[in-house]
Motif scaffolding. Structure first.
Motif, mmCIF file in Angstrom:
data_model
loop_
_atom_site.group_PDB
_atom_site.id
_atom_site.type_symbol
_atom_site.label_atom_id
_atom_site.label_comp_id
_atom_site.label_asym_id
_atom_site.label_seq_id
_atom_site.Cartn_x
_atom_site.Cartn_y
_atom_site.Cartn_z
ATOM 1 N N CYS A 1 33.707 41.236 30.324
ATOM 2 C CA CYS A 1 34.103 42.604 29.988
ATOM 3 C C CYS A 1 33.011 43.309 29.184
ATOM 4 O O CYS A 1 32.751 44.500 29.384
ATOM 5 N N VAL A 2 32.376 42.591 28.285
ATOM 6 C CA VAL A 2 31.263 43.159 27.519
ATOM 7 C C VAL A 2 30.120 43.528 28.467
ATOM 8 O O VAL A 2 29.523 44.611 28.367
ATOM 9 N N HIS B 1 42.240 44.062 28.234
ATOM 10 C CA HIS B 1 43.697 44.233 28.220
ATOM 11 C C HIS B 1 44.226 44.599 29.603
ATOM 12 O O HIS B 1 45.300 44.124 30.008
ATOM 13 N N ARG B 2 43.507 45.443 30.323
ATOM 14 C CA ARG B 2 43.933 45.814 31.673
ATOM 15 C C ARG B 2 43.947 44.599 32.594
ATOM 16 O O ARG B 2 44.847 44.445 33.431
ATOM 17 N N LEU C 1 33.088 40.239 38.848
ATOM 18 C CA LEU C 1 33.571 40.661 40.167
ATOM 19 C C LEU C 1 35.085 40.520 40.272
ATOM 20 O O LEU C 1 35.764 41.361 40.877
ATOM 21 N N LEU C 2 35.609 39.464 39.663
ATOM 22 C CA LEU C 2 37.061 39.268 39.658
ATOM 23 C C LEU C 2 37.759 40.398 38.907
ATOM 24 O O LEU C 2 38.787 40.923 39.357
ATOM 25 N N ILE C 3 37.205 40.790 37.769
ATOM 26 C CA ILE C 3 37.784 41.886 36.985
ATOM 27 C C ILE C 3 37.775 43.181 37.793
ATOM 28 O O ILE C 3 38.767 43.925 37.825
ATOM 29 N N HIS D 1 38.716 50.545 39.053
ATOM 30 C CA HIS D 1 39.004 51.634 38.117
ATOM 31 C C HIS D 1 38.609 51.165 36.716
ATOM 32 O O HIS D 1 39.423 50.594 35.987
ATOM 33 N N VAL D 2 37.373 51.408 36.360
ATOM 34 C CA VAL D 2 36.842 50.852 35.111
ATOM 35 C C VAL D 2 36.318 51.924 34.163
ATOM 36 O O VAL D 2 35.666 51.611 33.169
ATOM 37 N N SER D 3 36.608 53.176 34.458
ATOM 38 C CA SER D 3 36.197 54.269 33.576
ATOM 39 C C SER D 3 37.437 54.805 32.870
ATOM 40 O O SER D 3 38.427 55.167 33.524
#
Length: 244
Positions: free
Chosen positions: A88-89, A68-69, A138-140, A147-149
Motif C-alpha cells: 500500500c505504501v 482499509h479498503r 497487483l492483488l490490491i 479505484h485507488v484515487s
C-alpha cells in the motif's frame, strides 16, 4: 499471502493468538476486537514507515485508505497484513506522484522490525520479498477494481482552520494549539476504518470541533453554526476553482 514477509509480523507481534484467545487482562478477546487492534498496529507501521521514507501526509493517508479498503473486501486471516501495508505504501507513492523505491520500503520495514540491523543484502531473500510486494500490489489493484484515487479531509481541514482563525481573537488563537491538535486528530482517524466510512468534509469538521472544544475556544454565535458557514465558504471556493 504466504511468503518471506511472514517473518516480519512474527518479529513484531510474536505468536498469533488463536481465535477467542485472552488478552492481557485475561478476558476473552473476540475476533473482531483482535482484528481492530491488528489494523491499528499495521496503520501505525504505515505512518512510521511513511515518515522515515519522507512521504507527505496525503500519500501516507492514501496508503492507509488502500489498506482499509483492501481488508474491507477480504479476510485478514487470508493475507499477511504487513506485506499488504508495504504494498500500500508502494502503491500510494505512485498514486500521489511521490514514487518510493521498493528497496527503500523493504529496508525501512526491515529496520522497523529489527531495530539496529543492517540493510538487507540483495540476495534471494531480498528479491523474494520484493516480488511479494509487487505481486501484492497487483492483488490490491484487482480487489479495489483499480479505484485507488481518494479524496482526503486535508484540504477541507486547512480551509476550515483558516476560516475559523479569522473568527477568533488572534491572541487566543496563538495561545491554543488548535491547528496542531486538529491535524493530530485527523492523522489518528486513519488508524481505523473511520477514514473510509465518513465523508472527508465531515471528518475535517469533527476533528476541528473536537480540538476547539478540548481547549474551550468559543466562536461568535450567529444565525448559523460556524461549521455551516465553513461548508458554504468551502463550496463557494470549490466552485470558483472549478470555473477557473
Amino acid at each position: 499471502m504466504e511468503g518471506p514477509s511472514s517473518r516480519l509480523s512474527e518479529a513484531r507481534d510474536g505468536a498469533v493468538q488463536p481465535a477467542g484467545g485472552r488478552d492481557a487482562s485475561g478476558e476473552v478477546e473476540s475476533d473482531s476486537s483482535r482484528d481492530v487492534k491488528t489494523h491499528f498496529r499495521v496503520c501505525r507501521f504505515i505512518m512510521e514507515t511513511g515518515v522515515k521514507l519522507g512521504m507527505r501526509s496525503v500519500p501516507v493517508a492514501t496508503a492507509c485508505v488502500l489498506y482499509h479498503r483492501f481488508f474491507e473486501r477480504v479476510n485478514i486471516s487470508s493475507y499477511e497484513p504487513y506485506l499488504v501495508a508495504m504494498s500500500c505504501v508502494y502503491l500510494a507513492g505512485k498514486v500521489e506522484e511521490q514514487h518510493i523505491r521498493t528497496r527503500d520500503i523493504i529496508n525501512v520495514s526491515h529496520r522497523y522490525f529489527n531495530s539496529g540491523s543492517a540493510p538487507l543484502e540483495c540476495d534471494k531473500e531480498f528479491w523474494d520479498l520484493r516480488d511479494s510486494v509487487v505481486q501484492c500490489e497487483l492483488l490490491i489493484l484487482r480487489q479495489l477494481n483499480f479505484h485507488v484515487s481518494f479524496e482526503h479531509p486535508h484540504k477541507y481541514l486547512l480551509h476550515y482552520l483558516l476560516s475559523v482563525k479569522s473568527l477568533v481573537n488572534r491572541h487566543a488563537w496563538s495561545r491554543t494549539p488548535v491547528a496542531e491538535t486538529s491535524w493530530a486528530l485527523l492523522r489518528d482517524c486513519y488508524h481505523g476504518a473511520m477514514c473510509i466510512r465518513h465523508a472527508p468534509q465531515h471528518i475535517a469538521i469533527a476533528t476541528l470541533y473536537l480540538a476547539l472544544n478540548s481547549y474551550g475556544v468559543e466562536l461568535p454565535v450567529g444565525e448559523k453554526e460556524w461549521w455551516q458557514i465553513c461548508n458554504v465558504l468551502m463550496w463557494l471556493w470549490y466552485c470558483r476553482v472549478t470555473v477557473v
